[in-house]
Scaffold this motif. Structure first.
Motif, PDB file in Angstrom:
ATOM      1  N   ASP A 102       0.028   1.960  -5.883  1.00 37.81           N
ATOM      2  CA  ASP A 102      -1.075   1.339  -5.157  1.00 37.81           C
ATOM      3  C   ASP A 102      -0.802   1.307  -3.657  1.00 37.81           C
ATOM      4  O   ASP A 102       0.328   1.109  -3.220  1.00 37.81           O
ATOM      5  CB  ASP A 102      -1.309  -0.092  -5.643  1.00 37.81           C
ATOM      6  CG  ASP A 102      -1.870  -0.157  -7.049  1.00 37.81           C
ATOM      7  OD1 ASP A 102      -2.233   0.901  -7.588  1.00 37.81           O
ATOM      8  OD2 ASP A 102      -1.938  -1.269  -7.598  1.00 37.81           O
ATOM      9  N   GLU A 103      -1.857   1.495  -2.901  1.00 37.62           N
ATOM     10  CA  GLU A 103      -1.813   1.347  -1.442  1.00 37.62           C
ATOM     11  C   GLU A 103      -2.916   0.360  -1.073  1.00 37.62           C
ATOM     12  O   GLU A 103      -3.992   0.356  -1.675  1.00 37.62           O
ATOM     13  CB  GLU A 103      -2.039   2.687  -0.748  1.00 37.62           C
ATOM     14  CG  GLU A 103      -0.938   3.700  -0.990  1.00 37.62           C
ATOM     15  CD  GLU A 103       0.403   3.272  -0.419  1.00 37.62           C
ATOM     16  OE1 GLU A 103       0.432   2.595   0.627  1.00 37.62           O
ATOM     17  OE2 GLU A 103       1.425   3.610  -1.032  1.00 37.62           O
ATOM     18  N   ALA A 104      -2.675  -0.472  -0.065  1.00 34.60           N
ATOM     19  CA  ALA A 104      -3.665  -1.481   0.314  1.00 34.60           C
ATOM     20  C   ALA A 104      -3.786  -1.561   1.827  1.00 34.60           C
ATOM     21  O   ALA A 104      -2.871  -1.201   2.562  1.00 34.60           O
ATOM     22  CB  ALA A 104      -3.274  -2.839  -0.253  1.00 34.60           C
ATOM     23  N   HIS A 124      -5.899   2.668  -6.002  1.00 34.73           N
ATOM     24  CA  HIS A 124      -5.044   2.832  -7.175  1.00 34.73           C
ATOM     25  C   HIS A 124      -4.696   4.304  -7.366  1.00 34.73           C
ATOM     26  O   HIS A 124      -5.299   5.187  -6.757  1.00 34.73           O
ATOM     27  CB  HIS A 124      -5.744   2.285  -8.428  1.00 34.73           C
ATOM     28  CG  HIS A 124      -6.047   0.826  -8.340  1.00 34.73           C
ATOM     29  ND1 HIS A 124      -5.089  -0.147  -8.472  1.00 34.73           N
ATOM     30  CD2 HIS A 124      -7.213   0.166  -8.115  1.00 34.73           C
ATOM     31  CE1 HIS A 124      -5.641  -1.330  -8.335  1.00 34.73           C
ATOM     32  NE2 HIS A 124      -6.931  -1.173  -8.114  1.00 34.73           N
ATOM     33  N   ALA A 125      -3.756   4.579  -8.223  1.00 33.18           N
ATOM     34  CA  ALA A 125      -3.325   5.946  -8.503  1.00 33.18           C
ATOM     35  C   ALA A 125      -4.454   6.745  -9.155  1.00 33.18           C
ATOM     36  O   ALA A 125      -5.346   6.183  -9.783  1.00 33.18           O
ATOM     37  CB  ALA A 125      -2.122   5.923  -9.440  1.00 33.18           C
ATOM     38  N   ARG A 136       5.750  -4.614  -5.983  1.00 33.17           N
ATOM     39  CA  ARG A 136       6.278  -4.768  -4.626  1.00 33.17           C
ATOM     40  C   ARG A 136       5.345  -5.692  -3.853  1.00 33.17           C
ATOM     41  O   ARG A 136       4.163  -5.823  -4.178  1.00 33.17           O
ATOM     42  CB  ARG A 136       6.442  -3.418  -3.936  1.00 33.17           C
ATOM     43  CG  ARG A 136       5.320  -2.496  -4.068  1.00 33.17           C
ATOM     44  CD  ARG A 136       5.634  -1.065  -3.625  1.00 33.17           C
ATOM     45  NE  ARG A 136       4.432  -0.312  -3.849  1.00 33.17           N
ATOM     46  CZ  ARG A 136       3.542  -0.031  -2.917  1.00 33.17           C
ATOM     47  NH1 ARG A 136       3.761  -0.370  -1.671  1.00 33.17           N
ATOM     48  NH2 ARG A 136       2.444   0.608  -3.219  1.00 33.17           N
ATOM     49  N   TYR A 137       5.905  -6.341  -2.868  1.00 30.83           N
ATOM     50  CA  TYR A 137       5.143  -7.273  -2.050  1.00 30.83           C
ATOM     51  C   TYR A 137       4.698  -6.564  -0.785  1.00 30.83           C
ATOM     52  O   TYR A 137       5.498  -5.930  -0.112  1.00 30.83           O
ATOM     53  CB  TYR A 137       5.981  -8.501  -1.695  1.00 30.83           C
ATOM     54  CG  TYR A 137       6.425  -9.246  -2.920  1.00 30.83           C
ATOM     55  CD1 TYR A 137       5.513  -9.960  -3.679  1.00 30.83           C
ATOM     56  CD2 TYR A 137       7.738  -9.211  -3.342  1.00 30.83           C
ATOM     57  CE1 TYR A 137       5.909 -10.621  -4.816  1.00 30.83           C
ATOM     58  CE2 TYR A 137       8.147  -9.874  -4.479  1.00 30.83           C
ATOM     59  CZ  TYR A 137       7.218 -10.575  -5.213  1.00 30.83           C
ATOM     60  OH  TYR A 137       7.612 -11.233  -6.338  1.00 30.83           O
ATOM     61  N   ALA A 138       3.425  -6.672  -0.477  1.00 30.41           N
ATOM     62  CA  ALA A 138       2.884  -6.061   0.733  1.00 30.41           C
ATOM     63  C   ALA A 138       2.396  -7.166   1.653  1.00 30.41           C
ATOM     64  O   ALA A 138       1.860  -8.188   1.212  1.00 30.41           O
ATOM     65  CB  ALA A 138       1.739  -5.116   0.383  1.00 30.41           C
ATOM     66  N   VAL A 139       2.590  -6.965   2.931  1.00 27.72           N
ATOM     67  CA  VAL A 139       2.075  -7.869   3.957  1.00 27.72           C
ATOM     68  C   VAL A 139       1.149  -7.039   4.826  1.00 27.72           C
ATOM     69  O   VAL A 139       1.581  -6.094   5.484  1.00 27.72           O
ATOM     70  CB  VAL A 139       3.218  -8.486   4.787  1.00 27.72           C
ATOM     71  CG1 VAL A 139       2.647  -9.396   5.864  1.00 27.72           C
ATOM     72  CG2 VAL A 139       4.192  -9.236   3.895  1.00 27.72           C
TER      73      VAL A 139
END
Length: 155
Positions: A102-104, A124-125, A136-139
């Motif tokens: 995932d990318e956000a 999503h993929a 994983r944690y994203a900020v």
């Protein structure tokens, strides 16, 4: 010499047979003391008290992003996503969990005197794409024109 080897071999066979037959029918009863069985009523009902002046060990939450003192209170954030928001350096940070592929991204959609609206997009993929099974944690940083203050944040 040949008789000694036969006798020795027969002795090994008898010893092995006796060892294998031990404990079978006709074997002498066990005369040792029976094992001690502990019943639940024999066990202590409380843990021993810790020495005075000691604090329990610090623990960390096992779900969600690591805690921060700069997180906004839930009353100031309105969201339907599992995110937390912090106000830092005159802007916002959106904290969320993502899976392997995932990318956000977060974008400022609206900012006025009463509220700040942030849109979060998660890509999503592709179907059939192999992804690692990790969290994983994203900020995601969001720049504001004015410091947040008491305005409501809508994600």
């Amino acid at each position: 010499m040949m008789n000694a080897a036969k006798t020795l071999g027969a002795g090994f066979v008898l010893a092995a047979t006796a060892a294998c037959g031990a404990g079978g029918p006709g074997a002498p009863a066990n005369t040792s003391t029976p094992p001690v069985v502990t019943t639940p009523s024999d066990l202590p009902t409380s843990l021993p008290a810790s020495p005075p002046g000691t604090k329990p060990p610090m623990s960390r939450p096992t779900v969600g992003p690591p805690p921060s003192d700069k997180m906004l209170p839930p009353s100031q954030v309105e969201t339907k996503l599992p995110v937390q928001v912090s106000a830092e350096n005159g802007g916002l940070n959106v904290h969320l969990e993502l899976s392997g592929c995932d990318e956000a991204r977060a974008n400022l959609a609206e900012e006025n005197a009463q509220r700040v609206v942030v849109t979060v997009t998660i890509d999503h993929a592709k179907p059939g794409e192999m992804c690692p099974q990790v969290i994983r944690y994203a900020v995601l940083p969001v720049k504001l024109a004015q410091p947040l203050g008491t305005r409501k944040v809508i994600v």
